[in-house]
Design an enzyme around this catalytic site. Structure first.
Site, mmCIF file in Angstrom:
data_model
loop_
_atom_site.group_PDB
_atom_site.id
_atom_site.type_symbol
_atom_site.label_atom_id
_atom_site.label_comp_id
_atom_site.label_asym_id
_atom_site.label_seq_id
_atom_site.Cartn_x
_atom_site.Cartn_y
_atom_site.Cartn_z
ATOM 1 N N ARG A 177 0.850 -1.211 0.000
ATOM 2 C CA ARG A 177 0.000 0.000 0.000
ATOM 3 C C ARG A 177 0.879 1.251 0.000
ATOM 4 O O ARG A 177 1.063 1.885 -1.031
ATOM 5 C CB ARG A 177 -0.937 -0.014 1.220
ATOM 6 C CG ARG A 177 -2.139 0.902 1.085
ATOM 7 C CD ARG A 177 -1.879 2.381 1.377
ATOM 8 N NE ARG A 177 -1.351 2.635 2.724
ATOM 9 C CZ ARG A 177 -0.868 3.816 3.098
ATOM 10 N NH1 ARG A 177 -0.828 4.846 2.252
ATOM 11 N NH2 ARG A 177 -0.375 3.986 4.314
ATOM 12 N N ASP A 178 1.459 1.585 1.110
ATOM 13 C CA ASP A 178 2.268 2.801 1.215
ATOM 14 C C ASP A 178 3.428 2.775 0.227
ATOM 15 O O ASP A 178 3.766 3.797 -0.377
ATOM 16 C CB ASP A 178 2.797 2.914 2.648
ATOM 17 C CG ASP A 178 3.600 4.178 2.883
ATOM 18 O OD1 ASP A 178 3.066 5.267 2.625
ATOM 19 O OD2 ASP A 178 4.761 4.078 3.315
ATOM 20 N N HIS A 223 7.150 4.647 12.125
ATOM 21 C CA HIS A 223 7.221 4.529 10.662
ATOM 22 C C HIS A 223 8.373 5.411 10.190
ATOM 23 O O HIS A 223 8.248 6.633 10.136
ATOM 24 C CB HIS A 223 5.887 4.999 10.061
ATOM 25 C CG HIS A 223 5.788 4.856 8.578
ATOM 26 N ND1 HIS A 223 4.973 3.924 7.970
ATOM 27 C CD2 HIS A 223 6.395 5.518 7.565
ATOM 28 C CE1 HIS A 223 5.079 4.025 6.659
ATOM 29 N NE2 HIS A 223 5.939 4.996 6.380
ATOM 30 N N CYS A 227 10.630 8.572 -1.208
ATOM 31 C CA CYS A 227 10.235 9.738 -0.424
ATOM 32 C C CYS A 227 9.585 10.740 -1.359
ATOM 33 O O CYS A 227 10.119 11.038 -2.417
ATOM 34 C CB CYS A 227 11.454 10.362 0.234
ATOM 35 S SG CYS A 227 11.085 11.920 1.064
ATOM 36 N N ASN A 254 10.963 4.302 2.276
ATOM 37 C CA ASN A 254 10.641 3.499 3.447
ATOM 38 C C ASN A 254 11.827 2.642 3.905
ATOM 39 O O ASN A 254 12.635 2.187 3.095
ATOM 40 C CB ASN A 254 9.484 2.551 3.117
ATOM 41 C CG ASN A 254 8.135 3.255 3.151
ATOM 42 O OD1 ASN A 254 7.820 3.938 4.115
ATOM 43 N ND2 ASN A 254 7.357 3.101 2.088
#
Lengths: 311, 311
Positions: free
Chosen positions: A26-27, A219, A252, A261
């Site tokens: 997802r992210d 996170h 990013c 990430n």
């Protein structure tokens, strides 16, 4: 030739067990220029599930015009066994998204709140007051319906427009999400600028405000190379849930850096070396990352994946 | 748009000041396939000196057939101001190298000893006993001549052939180098497999053996993404000298990974954020890395450089 896994040297003052909250599907993918079809995302999630990961974010119920990478999240969920014991949260940033998530039989959702006014307006399209109220409303409604809700806080450690963010702002935002029914607050270092002392200061402020450390996740982004050092600092404050993305997928959004990430396998290398149990097979994650790299047609940023797969 | 530097959150139990031992011009470049001519290496060192770095490894007196990247180290030293207050150590792994270093008016040398038998034979070409005796002899002779000597220990946290390395092996090797006159022992995680608990365990073993923490430096590799987390652990044990390489130049010799040495600017981002004084300008280092990247014709691995220069 290379030793296959790190030597284990535990530390008594760290959590014995850590939950890895896997965000690549997802992210991670929503930040990639290539849109993977639902069938490939299902395969990614299935491969991740086979590594031992117990929480795998599966998609987002948002406008496919705004986020085409997450289109067809409903059909992704339809292919997953939602009663397997593995948790598959989906992002539901408004009432419409919540209804879609419910229709898809999702049991876990995530909402998204900014700590700062600027990011709320730039990324969520409205004032901090409005976006926070909207997400609190979704969280409360989902909780009433028996769902579990995670609250993401973004810009916790700095905002590209506003600059410094005070720990007290984070405490206020976290408290509001917990009051609305969230079970976990994920502290997002959205621009990756945090360093270990900063992480410690924010965590201490939260703990002093009686927010249970068990309700806190971290996170991290590796934009400045700080992600794992920040995880280590958070472990020392008792945090035991960390977001990570297979291969480090997901750039990013603000810097030109290739690193976004924290890579799941880099996190696992450290946790394995510290003797902290995760239930996840680092080699299987690295192999999944290599597979994902081929699907996306680009190299990924995980140092560990490159080193392990070369062996 | 992006905040230019990290917010500062100090931690009282960490060293207030740290020495950065810059290795790009020697350890970094000798691992690169491209050989830079002496004039470019002089320019690199001069640019690094202008950033505020006070220790910059300048070259190596070894056979130019074995290490062509370090040929003409004598002419590099001839161009430097050796009385400027900046320290320019050179590697001198045998008597011949020491004589050459003395002839070049070097005031600081470094010797290189393996902790393990396998690496000694594979990399230094002889048994551990022979290579250790040779380097101890060089260290003692240099000390007698009034030079300062640094002792590098390699394979401190694992060996690709032997696997695990016991902390007691490290204690023995470090003690021998200190006895031979070395003022600093640099603990090398040559294959990058160490994790923070491992670093802490080795440091505690050294400190318990009465080796002063002021005499210990840490040389991390980012092969598995662990370099900065390991630095943070070492800071907590009181270590205040860290090796780093501008841009992260210098690949790992054993893994296919693109990541080798810890990047100086990634280290500085963390130290700046922790409020630890180094005297080094992170932006100037990042600019030097970008310049070096152009000289080498390849992107470098520093996350911070990519993020800062994009601003």
């Amino acid at each position: 030739m290379m030793g296959s896994l790190p030597q284990v040297f535990g530390q008594a003052d760290l959590p014995a067990q850590v939950s890895v909250y896997e965000v690549s599907a997802r992210d991670g993918l929503q930040a990639e220029p290539v849109t993977l079809p639902a069938a490939i995302r299902v395969e990614l999630i299935s491969r991740l599930a086979a590594t031992g990961l117990s929480t795998i974010e599966a998609g987002s119920f948002v406008s496919p015009k705004a986020v085409p990478q997450m289109a067809d999240t409903r059909s992704v969920l339809d292919e997953l066994d939602l009663d397997s014991g593995i948790t598959y949260p989906v992002l539901a940033p408004n009432r419409r998204g919540l209804e879609d998530a419910m229709a898809a039989r999702a049991q876990d959702i995530a909402v998204f709140v900014s700590v700062t006014e600027s990011f709320s307006r730039a990324n969520l399209g409205d004032s901090l007051e409005v976006t926070t109220a909207r997400n609190r409303d979704v969280a409360a409604a989902a909780t009433s319906a028996g769902m579990r809700v995670r609250g993401y806080l973004s810009m916790v450690f700095g905002d590209p427009w506003e600059g410094p963010v005070e720990p007290s702002q984070v405490v206020g935002a976290a408290g509001q999400l917990l009051d609305a029914g969230c079970t976990t607050i994920s502290l997002g270092d959205t621009i990756g600028t945090a360093t270990p002392g900063h992480v410690t200061a924010v965590l201490q402020a939260l703990i002093e405000a009686d927010i249970p450390v068990e309700a806190i996740a971290l996170h991290t982004h590796n934009t400045y190379g700080q992600a794992l050092a920040n995880v280590y600092a958070a472990l020392q404050s008792g945090v035991s849930e960390f977001d990570a993305s297979a291969g480090g997928v997901g750039g990013c959004p603000f810097a030109g850096s290739a690193t976004g990430n924290l890579a799941t396998e880099d996190l696992l290398w450290m946790l394995d070396g510290l003797g902290i149990s995760t239930g996840v097979d680092i080699r299987a994650v690295a192999e999944t990352s290599q597979w994902l790299s081929r699907q996306l047609g680009k190299p990924l940023s995980s140092a560990t994946s490159a080193a392990i797969v070369d062996q």
